[in-house]
Design a protein around this motif. Structure first.
Motif, PDB file in Angstrom:
ATOM      1  N   LEU A 197       0.821  -1.212   0.000  1.00 36.24           N
ATOM      2  CA  LEU A 197       0.000   0.000   0.000  1.00 36.24           C
ATOM      3  C   LEU A 197       0.850   1.255   0.000  1.00 36.24           C
ATOM      4  O   LEU A 197       0.364   2.348  -0.308  1.00 36.24           O
ATOM      5  CB  LEU A 197      -0.916   0.012   1.227  1.00 36.24           C
ATOM      6  CG  LEU A 197      -2.075  -0.976   1.183  1.00 36.24           C
ATOM      7  CD1 LEU A 197      -2.938  -0.819   2.415  1.00 36.24           C
ATOM      8  CD2 LEU A 197      -2.905  -0.761  -0.065  1.00 36.24           C
ATOM      9  N   LEU A 198       2.123   1.103   0.357  1.00 40.62           N
ATOM     10  CA  LEU A 198       2.998   2.276   0.393  1.00 40.62           C
ATOM     11  C   LEU A 198       3.138   2.852  -1.010  1.00 40.62           C
ATOM     12  O   LEU A 198       3.352   2.116  -1.979  1.00 40.62           O
ATOM     13  CB  LEU A 198       4.370   1.899   0.948  1.00 40.62           C
ATOM     14  CG  LEU A 198       4.362   1.484   2.419  1.00 40.62           C
ATOM     15  CD1 LEU A 198       5.744   0.997   2.846  1.00 40.62           C
ATOM     16  CD2 LEU A 198       3.893   2.617   3.310  1.00 40.62           C
ATOM     17  N   GLY A 199       2.999   4.174  -1.117  1.00 41.46           N
ATOM     18  CA  GLY A 199       3.087   4.841  -2.402  1.00 41.46           C
ATOM     19  C   GLY A 199       1.752   5.013  -3.101  1.00 41.46           C
ATOM     20  O   GLY A 199       1.653   5.779  -4.062  1.00 41.46           O
ATOM     21  N   LYS A 200       0.718   4.302  -2.635  1.00 42.11           N
ATOM     22  CA  LYS A 200      -0.614   4.469  -3.222  1.00 42.11           C
ATOM     23  C   LYS A 200      -1.239   5.768  -2.719  1.00 42.11           C
ATOM     24  O   LYS A 200      -0.818   6.333  -1.715  1.00 42.11           O
ATOM     25  CB  LYS A 200      -1.504   3.278  -2.875  1.00 42.11           C
ATOM     26  CG  LYS A 200      -0.934   1.924  -3.305  1.00 42.11           C
ATOM     27  CD  LYS A 200      -0.739   1.857  -4.803  1.00 42.11           C
ATOM     28  CE  LYS A 200      -0.274   0.484  -5.274  1.00 42.11           C
ATOM     29  NZ  LYS A 200       1.105   0.174  -4.842  1.00 42.11           N
ATOM     30  N   LEU A 201      -2.272   6.226  -3.440  1.00 41.46           N
ATOM     31  CA  LEU A 201      -2.946   7.472  -3.080  1.00 41.46           C
ATOM     32  C   LEU A 201      -4.226   7.190  -2.312  1.00 41.46           C
ATOM     33  O   LEU A 201      -5.015   6.333  -2.712  1.00 41.46           O
ATOM     34  CB  LEU A 201      -3.287   8.280  -4.343  1.00 41.46           C
ATOM     35  CG  LEU A 201      -2.117   8.800  -5.172  1.00 41.46           C
ATOM     36  CD1 LEU A 201      -2.645   9.504  -6.417  1.00 41.46           C
ATOM     37  CD2 LEU A 201      -1.255   9.750  -4.346  1.00 41.46           C
ATOM     38  N   LEU A 202      -4.425   7.892  -1.215  1.00 45.73           N
ATOM     39  CA  LEU A 202      -5.714   7.912  -0.539  1.00 45.73           C
ATOM     40  C   LEU A 202      -6.423   9.176  -1.002  1.00 45.73           C
ATOM     41  O   LEU A 202      -5.909  10.286  -0.815  1.00 45.73           O
ATOM     42  CB  LEU A 202      -5.537   7.907   0.982  1.00 45.73           C
ATOM     43  CG  LEU A 202      -6.828   7.890   1.794  1.00 45.73           C
ATOM     44  CD1 LEU A 202      -7.660   6.647   1.497  1.00 45.73           C
ATOM     45  CD2 LEU A 202      -6.523   7.968   3.282  1.00 45.73           C
ATOM     46  N   VAL A 203      -7.577   8.992  -1.645  1.00 44.96           N
ATOM     47  CA  VAL A 203      -8.269  10.102  -2.301  1.00 44.96           C
ATOM     48  C   VAL A 203      -9.621  10.326  -1.645  1.00 44.96           C
ATOM     49  O   VAL A 203     -10.392   9.384  -1.463  1.00 44.96           O
ATOM     50  CB  VAL A 203      -8.472   9.816  -3.806  1.00 44.96           C
ATOM     51  CG1 VAL A 203      -9.202  10.969  -4.475  1.00 44.96           C
ATOM     52  CG2 VAL A 203      -7.125   9.571  -4.477  1.00 44.96           C
ATOM     53  N   ARG A 204      -9.899  11.560  -1.293  1.00 46.05           N
ATOM     54  CA  ARG A 204     -11.181  11.938  -0.709  1.00 46.05           C
ATOM     55  C   ARG A 204     -11.892  12.882  -1.670  1.00 46.05           C
ATOM     56  O   ARG A 204     -11.351  13.928  -2.005  1.00 46.05           O
ATOM     57  CB  ARG A 204     -10.952  12.637   0.637  1.00 46.05           C
ATOM     58  CG  ARG A 204     -12.144  13.377   1.180  1.00 46.05           C
ATOM     59  CD  ARG A 204     -13.080  12.507   1.977  1.00 46.05           C
ATOM     60  NE  ARG A 204     -14.418  13.059   2.004  1.00 46.05           N
ATOM     61  CZ  ARG A 204     -14.807  14.086   2.743  1.00 46.05           C
ATOM     62  NH1 ARG A 204     -13.946  14.655   3.553  1.00 46.05           N
ATOM     63  NH2 ARG A 204     -16.039  14.518   2.698  1.00 46.05           N
ATOM     64  N   ARG A 205     -13.081  12.460  -2.093  1.00 46.20           N
ATOM     65  CA  ARG A 205     -13.911  13.336  -2.915  1.00 46.20           C
ATOM     66  C   ARG A 205     -14.818  14.138  -2.015  1.00 46.20           C
ATOM     67  O   ARG A 205     -15.508  13.584  -1.178  1.00 46.20           O
ATOM     68  CB  ARG A 205     -14.766  12.509  -3.867  1.00 46.20           C
ATOM     69  CG  ARG A 205     -14.073  12.121  -5.140  1.00 46.20           C
ATOM     70  CD  ARG A 205     -15.083  11.580  -6.153  1.00 46.20           C
ATOM     71  NE  ARG A 205     -16.460  11.738  -5.697  1.00 46.20           N
ATOM     72  CZ  ARG A 205     -17.384  10.801  -5.788  1.00 46.20           C
ATOM     73  NH1 ARG A 205     -17.101   9.652  -6.316  1.00 46.20           N
ATOM     74  NH2 ARG A 205     -18.598  11.025  -5.360  1.00 46.20           N
ATOM     75  N   VAL A 206     -14.799  15.466  -2.190  1.00 48.72           N
ATOM     76  CA  VAL A 206     -15.699  16.327  -1.428  1.00 48.72           C
ATOM     77  C   VAL A 206     -16.662  16.950  -2.416  1.00 48.72           C
ATOM     78  O   VAL A 206     -16.272  17.764  -3.235  1.00 48.72           O
ATOM     79  CB  VAL A 206     -14.921  17.411  -0.660  1.00 48.72           C
ATOM     80  CG1 VAL A 206     -15.857  18.197   0.246  1.00 48.72           C
ATOM     81  CG2 VAL A 206     -13.786  16.787   0.137  1.00 48.72           C
ATOM     82  N   GLY A 207     -17.913  16.583  -2.362  1.00 47.18           N
ATOM     83  CA  GLY A 207     -18.866  17.071  -3.350  1.00 47.18           C
ATOM     84  C   GLY A 207     -18.483  16.585  -4.730  1.00 47.18           C
ATOM     85  O   GLY A 207     -17.945  15.493  -4.889  1.00 47.18           O
TER      86      GLY A 207
END
Length: 249
Positions: free
Chosen positions: A34-44
């Motif tokens: 998982l290292l190097g992967k992106l955690l992405v949060r969509r807001v609206g």
DNA sequence: AGGCCGATCCTCT
DNA sequence: GAGGATCGGCCTA
């Protein structure tokens, strides 16, 4: 279907979703991947917050051959930890110390409850909003550095401006930075393009991975289950920590 | 029903 | 490096 496509296109999410099979292994195998992967949060529909995962910890489920009394799933399913016993790739968000949240990713097939605690991110997109979410003073970017991530200062800035490490370095700091809460995000599928919270791969290759003991726990404190991008400026905890270095193959 | 305590963070010395 | 904030979940009675 049309709506889904529009959302996916309008937000222009970086990279691509990961395969669920990646998360169906045991946590100590999944964690370094998982290292190097992106955690992405969509807001609206427009806003996007994202950080690169630079530090994680594995927590072993009750079916694992090695007992892990530090794991929330150690004593079996409860209303709080039920997500961990569900399918791989879902977010387990829990409250801690009355004021903070931490986020995990469920591993292993349904019925087994290993998981990965996300401990630190390198901010990649939406740093200004992250600073606001964290209650920090507005970030000041030098000319030409407002698009690419600026060089990481390794020491705390003398002028009192926020250290970029502090934006999302730490399991609760990253939840605060991305606005992750139990009420809104516990149980979300991180591998679903419609999800407000996703893990994605933009092709970044992790180099050297340092393996150390986990941080901030009382039980099973010796197990080597903490993984971080070796020497990365955004990791939490002590700068120099005893451990082995592995190279992903 | 009540007590204990935590996969933390921030402030102060 | 130490201590306080703060509360939901889990254990014991």
């Amino acid at each position: 279907m049309r709506v889904k496509e529009m959302i996916a296109r309008n937000t222009r999410l970086p990279g691509q979703l990961l395969a669920r099979t990646l998360f169906e292994g045991t946590p100590e195998r999944v964690a370094p991947r998982l290292l190097g992967k992106l955690l992405v949060r969509r807001v609206g529909e427009r806003e996007l917050l994202a950080g690169r995962i630079v530090e994680v910890e594995a927590y072993l489920g009750p079916h694992h051959e090695t007992p892990d009394p530090a794991a929330h799933s150690h004593r079996g399913p409860t209303p709080r930890n039920q997500v961990l016993f569900g399918p791989a790739g879902h977010a387990y968000v829990y409250a801690i110390y009355g004021r903070y949240f931490c986020m995990n990713i469920a591993c292993e097939p349904e019925g087994r409850a290993g998981c990965i605690l996300v401990r630190a991110l390198e901010p990649v997109m939406g740093m200004e909003q992250m600073a606001r979410n964290r209650g920090l003073p507005a970030l000041e970017f030098r000319e030409g550095h407002n698009r690419a991530f600026p060089p990481l200062p390794l020491e705390r800035r003398k002028d009192g401006a926020p250290d970029l490490r502090m934006l999302a370095g730490g399991p609760s700091r990253l939840c605060q930075a991305l606005g992750i809460t139990r009420a809104a995000h516990n149980g979300l599928d991180l591998l679903d393009a419609r999800s407000a919270l996703q893990v994605r791969d933009d092709g970044f290759c992790a180099g050297r991975v340092r393996v150390t003991a986990r941080i901030g726990i009382r039980h099973a404190a010796e197990l080597p289950l903490r993984f971080c991008l070796d020497g990365h400026g955004c990791m939490s905890g002590p700068r120099q920590m005893r451990g082995l270095v592995m190279v992903l193959g």
